[in-house]
Write an enzyme that holds these catalytic residues in place. Structure first.
Site, PDB file in Angstrom:
ATOM      1  N   CYS A 179      13.756 -55.296 -15.793  1.00 51.40           N
ATOM      2  CA  CYS A 179      12.563 -55.768 -15.086  1.00 51.40           C
ATOM      3  C   CYS A 179      11.671 -54.577 -14.728  1.00 51.40           C
ATOM      4  O   CYS A 179      11.056 -54.008 -15.620  1.00 51.40           O
ATOM      5  CB  CYS A 179      12.959 -56.616 -13.880  1.00 51.40           C
ATOM      6  SG  CYS A 179      11.623 -57.737 -13.399  1.00 51.40           S
ATOM      7  N   HIS A 212      16.347 -60.502 -16.070  1.00 52.85           N
ATOM      8  CA  HIS A 212      17.519 -59.944 -15.370  1.00 52.85           C
ATOM      9  C   HIS A 212      18.810 -60.469 -16.003  1.00 52.85           C
ATOM     10  O   HIS A 212      19.325 -61.503 -15.551  1.00 52.85           O
ATOM     11  CB  HIS A 212      17.496 -60.366 -13.898  1.00 52.85           C
ATOM     12  CG  HIS A 212      16.428 -59.708 -13.096  1.00 52.85           C
ATOM     13  ND1 HIS A 212      16.637 -58.548 -12.394  1.00 52.85           N
ATOM     14  CD2 HIS A 212      15.135 -60.050 -12.889  1.00 52.85           C
ATOM     15  CE1 HIS A 212      15.525 -58.198 -11.775  1.00 52.85           C
ATOM     16  NE2 HIS A 212      14.591 -59.096 -12.068  1.00 52.85           N
ATOM     17  N   GLU A 226      21.725 -59.469 -15.630  1.00 51.23           N
ATOM     18  CA  GLU A 226      22.892 -59.362 -14.732  1.00 51.23           C
ATOM     19  C   GLU A 226      23.222 -60.681 -14.035  1.00 51.23           C
ATOM     20  O   GLU A 226      24.368 -60.906 -13.657  1.00 51.23           O
ATOM     21  CB  GLU A 226      22.689 -58.251 -13.695  1.00 51.23           C
ATOM     22  CG  GLU A 226      21.665 -58.491 -12.590  1.00 51.23           C
ATOM     23  CD  GLU A 226      20.236 -58.093 -12.966  1.00 51.23           C
ATOM     24  OE1 GLU A 226      19.913 -58.077 -14.174  1.00 51.23           O
ATOM     25  OE2 GLU A 226      19.427 -57.839 -12.056  1.00 51.23           O
TER      26      GLU A 226
HETATM   27  N1  GLN Z   1       7.657 -55.444  -9.357  1.00 48.22           N
HETATM   28  C1  GLN Z   1       7.715 -55.870 -10.695  1.00 48.22           C
HETATM   29  C2  GLN Z   1       6.995 -57.192 -10.917  1.00 48.22           C
HETATM   30  O1  GLN Z   1       6.692 -57.888  -9.981  1.00 48.22           O
HETATM   31  C3  GLN Z   1       9.161 -55.975 -11.158  1.00 48.22           C
HETATM   32  C4  GLN Z   1       9.936 -57.045 -10.450  1.00 48.22           C
HETATM   33  C5  GLN Z   1      11.433 -56.885 -10.613  1.00 48.22           C
HETATM   34  O2  GLN Z   1      11.914 -55.829 -11.002  1.00 48.22           O
HETATM   35  N2  GLN Z   1      12.195 -57.919 -10.281  1.00 48.22           N
HETATM   36  O3  GLN Z   1       6.730 -57.569 -12.027  1.00 48.22           O
END
Ligand code: GLN
Length: 550
Positions: A393, A521, A523
């Site tokens: 992410c 994600h 995970e």
């Molecule tokens: N801050 C980034 C976004 O909003 C990544 C978010 C995250 O890593 N969950 O896209």
């Protein structure tokens, strides 16, 4: 409802005793006997969900496939059991009050005074029943009441579960209370009094526990169990110890089974095992936990992975990630040690001090500018020194920024999250998010499909063309820069169907041994018995790196 049983777990004496792991383990034991279970968490805080809470306060925000932002205990529930969780599995005081107040504003209470009892407590009960209404095949709904008995804010939840037994009967409900039995170090004495007091506190709420589970450094002796029993009215054979684990939380189902808790639960409800597989000690469903324990006890090798993030001091902030890394090691009989590196401390001068002796670098998700420059330094090091790298992410977004600045020469390239005036917004806000309030229910959350490109690390890991992964983000790769990146060798290995959003990037195998970033994600979907393929491949690359760089 007709055949569903409800098990409630409360906690006493102290917080952080592991109610989540305990109830998840009981879920696993009931599944081993062939029953269908689900698990629900009730969080007494006033936030509607933990989505807006800092990981320093709350730990990880766990995202379910339907996009609910929930407590990290739901992560344990999904890792330990086959239950498929949704927003229905997560209740907060904020959510309950919001519903009741909206109903009041709509005039649905017909002029009545709206009160904690009965309106709030009824709403809580209806949320429990909604799970069994949604799936009539459920044998058990397990409900964890967050917080510690005696907290002001948990009172409505305790009252609701007291009423629940009154409404549905003793034969359908079971109360488990988890307490602490400390050893006073000077005298080496085991103290049962905090447990006695905690049960009294629960009795004040009208709840007599049926089962006690006591956390202690050692298994409790029969004498101690007898003493606890005398003071709490819980029969001695229903007082269980949950002794400190030796290796891993995945021992807890085995330990509780050895104590006999699943037998007692089944007997309590007058049920029979439904799984033909379950034959006492030989149960293959339990052997699978033995196998997991063996990975921790007898690894053939160990690798160290640096987690470069800003919440590393809070052990629960990346809970699912740490566990997914363990899982990734299982097929290789490899123990994975997570080395926590605070990205705010990394500078161009000192990064090698923090990143020496490791076999992989992982940059996890996150929000906000703090610590980003340190992450970029770590990524540049991983890319140039050919150290296996996994960006998740925000970690993927940082990998794109780093590549933009250092390979494409886009000076000042950035995400508009960190610098709205950047000359090169290689990561920018998604169109659908423009103008949306920054906090609360606004991000792209939950499970979305992703198309995988052929001959990539992604394809090698998943072995399929379309995957489903969970997201939680507002920013995205800026397609205006797509051609430039591709020309300079960045491989776009995953896109949303229709190719509107970049979901995964990587370096080709000619350029790097393993460098992958995902907008989602992974995970959240890794389980001990089903390690996530990207983590399996990342750890494989780390093992290979160790062989080549002893
Ligand atoms: N801050 C980034 C976004 O909003 C990544 C978010 C995250 O890593 N969950 O896209």
């Amino acid at each position: 409802m007709p055949n569903t049983r409800y098990i409630f777990i409360t906690g006493g004496v102290a917080s952080s005793l592991g109610k989540g792991v305990t109830i998840a383990s009981i879920g696993a034991l009931l599944e081993a006997r062939g029953f269908k279970v689900t698990i629900q968490k009730m969080d007494p805080y006033i936030n509607v969900d933990p989505g807006t809470m800092s990981p320093f306060q709350h730990g990880e925000v766990y995202v379910t496939s339907d996009g609910a932002e929930t407590d990290l205990d739901l992560g344990y529930y999904e890792r330990f059991t086959d239950a498929k969780l949704t927003i229905l599995n997560s209740i907060t005081t904020g959510r309950i009050y919001r519903t009741v107040i909206e109903r009041e504003r709509n005039g649905e209470y017909h002029g009545k005074t709206v009160q904690v009892v009965p309106h709030i407590t009824s709403e809580i009960q209806s949320r429990i029943l909604r799970l069994s209404d949604a799936d009539p095949n459920l044998d058990f709904v397990l409900v964890e009441i967050g917080g510690t008995v005696g907290d002001i804010e948990s009172v409505p939840f305790l009252e609701a579960i007291r009423q629940f037994r009154f409404n549905h009967g003793r034969d359908k409900t079971l109360y488990i209370h988890l307490t602490l039995v400390p050893t006073v170090s000077v005298a080496g004495e085991i103290k049962t009094k905090p447990t006695q007091h905690s049960v009294k506190e629960l009795l004040k709420q009208g709840i007599q526990p049926d089962i006690l589970v006591s956390r202690a450094t050692q298994p409790l002796s029969p004498e101690i169990k007898e003493k606890i029993s005398q003071f709490t009215n819980v029969p001695q054979n229903r007082v269980f110890s949950a002794a400190d684990i030796d290796y891993t939380i995945y021992e807890v189902p085995l330990n509780l089974h050895r104590e006999g808790i699943d037998d007692v639960i089944i007997q309590y409800f007058g049920m029979e095992n439904v799984s033909p597989l379950f034959q006492g000690e030989m149960n293959p469903m339990l052997q699978k936990w033995e196998k997991i324990l063996d990975y921790f006890k007898n690894p053939s090798t160990t690798v160290k992975i640096a987690i470069v993030g800003k919440y590393v001091e809070v052990s629960d902030a990346y809970r699912s990630l740490y566990e997914a890394l363990w899982h990734g090691g299982f097929p290789h009989k490899c123990k994975v040690e997570s080395i926590k590196v605070d990205s705010e401390k990394i500078t161009p001068e000192n990064y090698k001090e923090y990143l020496s002796g490791i076999q992989g670098i992982l940059v996890p998700g996150g929000f906000g500018n703090r610590g980003v420059e340190g992450k970029l330094i770590a990524i540049q090091y991983a890319r140039e020194s050919k150290i296996p790298f996994f960006g998740i992410c925000l970690g993927m977004q940082c990998a794109v920024i780093e590549y933009g600045r250092n390979v494409l020469g886009l000076e000042g390239a950035n995400s508009t999250e960190f610098n709205p005036d950047t000359p090169h917004p290689v990561i920018h806000i998604m169109d659908e998010q423009i103008g949306v309030n920054i906090l609360g229910d606004t991000a792209r959350k939950g499970s979305f499909p992703c198309e995988i490109r052929e001959n990539t690390r992604m394809e090698e890991a998943y072995g399929q063309k379309i995957i489903q992964e969970r997201h939680r983000h507002r920013y995205e790769f800026n397609n205006r820069y797509l051609d430039q990146f591709v020309r300079k060798g960045l491989v776009i290995s995953g896109v949303s169907p229709g190719k509107t959003l970049v979901e995964a990037v990587e370096l080709s195998r000619n350029d790097h041994p393993w460098f992958v970033g995902t907008q989602f994600h992974p995970e959240f979907q890794s389980k001990p018995h089903k390690p996530h393929p990207l983590f399996v491949k990342f750890i494989e690359a780390a093992i290979q790196y160790q062989k080549e760089n002893p």
